[in-house]
Design an enzyme around this catalytic site. Structure first.
Site, PDB file in Angstrom:
ATOM      1  N   LYS A 195       0.828  -1.209   0.000  1.00 47.72           N
ATOM      2  CA  LYS A 195       0.000   0.000   0.000  1.00 47.72           C
ATOM      3  C   LYS A 195       0.864   1.262   0.000  1.00 47.72           C
ATOM      4  O   LYS A 195       0.664   2.162  -0.809  1.00 47.72           O
ATOM      5  CB  LYS A 195      -0.942   0.014   1.219  1.00 47.72           C
ATOM      6  CG  LYS A 195      -1.895  -1.180   1.281  1.00 47.72           C
ATOM      7  CD  LYS A 195      -2.866  -1.076   2.448  1.00 47.72           C
ATOM      8  CE  LYS A 195      -2.208  -1.095   3.813  1.00 47.72           C
ATOM      9  NZ  LYS A 195      -1.521  -2.374   4.165  1.00 47.72           N
ATOM     10  N   ARG A 245     -10.104   0.688   8.572  1.00 42.85           N
ATOM     11  CA  ARG A 245      -9.575  -0.638   8.864  1.00 42.85           C
ATOM     12  C   ARG A 245     -10.581  -1.506   9.600  1.00 42.85           C
ATOM     13  O   ARG A 245     -10.289  -2.661   9.894  1.00 42.85           O
ATOM     14  CB  ARG A 245      -8.365  -0.455   9.759  1.00 42.85           C
ATOM     15  CG  ARG A 245      -7.097  -1.075   9.238  1.00 42.85           C
ATOM     16  CD  ARG A 245      -6.049  -0.720  10.274  1.00 42.85           C
ATOM     17  NE  ARG A 245      -4.824  -1.385  10.043  1.00 42.85           N
ATOM     18  CZ  ARG A 245      -3.789  -0.853   9.410  1.00 42.85           C
ATOM     19  NH1 ARG A 245      -3.864   0.347   8.886  1.00 42.85           N
ATOM     20  NH2 ARG A 245      -2.683  -1.516   9.296  1.00 42.85           N
ATOM     21  N   ARG A 299      11.520  -5.636   5.103  1.00 48.75           N
ATOM     22  CA  ARG A 299      11.362  -4.188   4.809  1.00 48.75           C
ATOM     23  C   ARG A 299      12.369  -3.363   5.610  1.00 48.75           C
ATOM     24  O   ARG A 299      12.635  -3.629   6.777  1.00 48.75           O
ATOM     25  CB  ARG A 299       9.946  -3.747   5.157  1.00 48.75           C
ATOM     26  CG  ARG A 299       9.806  -2.219   5.087  1.00 48.75           C
ATOM     27  CD  ARG A 299       8.386  -1.768   5.103  1.00 48.75           C
ATOM     28  NE  ARG A 299       7.632  -2.310   6.203  1.00 48.75           N
ATOM     29  CZ  ARG A 299       6.317  -2.206   6.317  1.00 48.75           C
ATOM     30  NH1 ARG A 299       5.624  -1.598   5.388  1.00 48.75           N
ATOM     31  NH2 ARG A 299       5.712  -2.720   7.349  1.00 48.75           N
ATOM     32  N   ARG A 329      -0.263  -8.962  13.091  1.00 53.65           N
ATOM     33  CA  ARG A 329      -0.906  -7.931  12.247  1.00 53.65           C
ATOM     34  C   ARG A 329      -1.708  -8.583  11.122  1.00 53.65           C
ATOM     35  O   ARG A 329      -2.793  -8.121  10.776  1.00 53.65           O
ATOM     36  CB  ARG A 329       0.147  -6.994  11.673  1.00 53.65           C
ATOM     37  CG  ARG A 329       0.664  -6.006  12.715  1.00 53.65           C
ATOM     38  CD  ARG A 329       2.003  -5.426  12.342  1.00 53.65           C
ATOM     39  NE  ARG A 329       1.991  -4.701  11.098  1.00 53.65           N
ATOM     40  CZ  ARG A 329       3.065  -4.523  10.326  1.00 53.65           C
ATOM     41  NH1 ARG A 329       4.227  -5.044  10.672  1.00 53.65           N
ATOM     42  NH2 ARG A 329       2.973  -3.821   9.221  1.00 53.65           N
TER      43      ARG A 329
END
Ligand code: AP5
Ligand code: ZN
Length: 214
Positions: A13, A88, A127, A171
């Site tokens: 995203k 969300r 990441r 998550r």
């Protein structure tokens, strides 16, 4: 153009958001980025949000809705915006709709980027983000030109506090439980498009442009 980016943690995203806001010249509103900026500055909001973020849990709805709608009231959102990581939960989506309807606005496109769990874990744990400008890299998929250094500004690359195996896995679970029902919500509204997030960065972006228009 009023756009929402939906998809599990690590779907890309933020990576796509950077390209979208450049092309369409709209502000990028990431609730995650707003919270991280507050944590860095040591604000009360940051302290509250950090408790949840470090565990990979969602920050309580009331707090998020207020932050997001306050941001959407700013002048630069008048001709469009890109929401990344908000809404969300169904509650957040309903509140967003109420807010937009009251302003005579609507969501034009919900862009749902899908990636399987195994690949998400590889992406999240690999990441690295720039300490200064926030640019995002991946140790294997999108490596910086010089290891550990941001291509854009030369600052140090670090791992996000919530990108360790345990928190990342939680998550993804929280996404499946709390956020995935939003796909149905927007399916009913008829403005959602599904994009395979594994077809390469440029191909994902080309799909988005196909959906949103030139
Ligand atoms: P947030 O900051 O929103 O994080 P997230 O949704 O978990 O998403 P990420 O930023 O992890 O992933 P991304 O999809 O942006 O992927 P990226 O482009 O970086 O939220 C963090 C926390 O804040 C939440 O857990 C929650 O606590 C709180 N929060 C925020 N909003 C909230 C809300 N509305 N309500 C309640 N709580 C909220 O890509 C990932 C990696 O993959 C990168 O390394 C990248 O280089 C690589 N990559 C990207 N695209 C590709 C590709 N096409 N191919 C290969 N690799 C790729
Ligand atoms: Zn940088």
């Amino acid at each position: 153009m009023n756009l929402i980016l939906l998809g599990p943690p690590g779907a890309g995203k933020g990576t796509q958001a950077a390209k979208i806001v450049e092309k369409y010249n709209i502000p990028h509103i990431s609730t995650g980025d707003i919270f991280r900026a507050n944590i860095k500055e040591g604000t009360e909001l940051g302290k509250k949000a950090q408790e949840y973020m470090n565990k990979g849990e969602l920050v309580p709805d009331e707090l998020v809705v207020e932050i997001a709608t306050d941001r959407l009231k700013k002048d630069d959102c008048k001709d469009g915006f890109l929401l990344d990581g908000f809404p969300r939960t169904v509650f957040q989506a309903e509140k967003l709709d109420e807010f937009l309807t009251a302003q005579g606005k609507k969501v034009d496109h919900v862009l749902d980027i899908d990636v399987d769990k195994e690949e998400l874990m590889v992406r999240l744990t690999g990441r690295r983000v720039c300490k200064t400008c926030g640019a995002s890299f991946h140790v294997v998929n999108i490596p910086p030109k010089k290891e550990g250094i941001c291509d854009a500004c030369g600052a140090e690359l670090v791992q996000r506090a919530d990108d360790n195996e345990e928190t990342a896995a939680n998550r993804i679970e929280v996404y499946n439980k709390e956020t995935k029902p939003l796909i149905d919500y927007y399916e009913k509204a008829g403005n959602i498009a599904h994009i395979d997030g594994t077809i390469g960065l440029e191909n994902v972006f080309n799909k988005i442009v196909e959906i949103v228009g030139e």
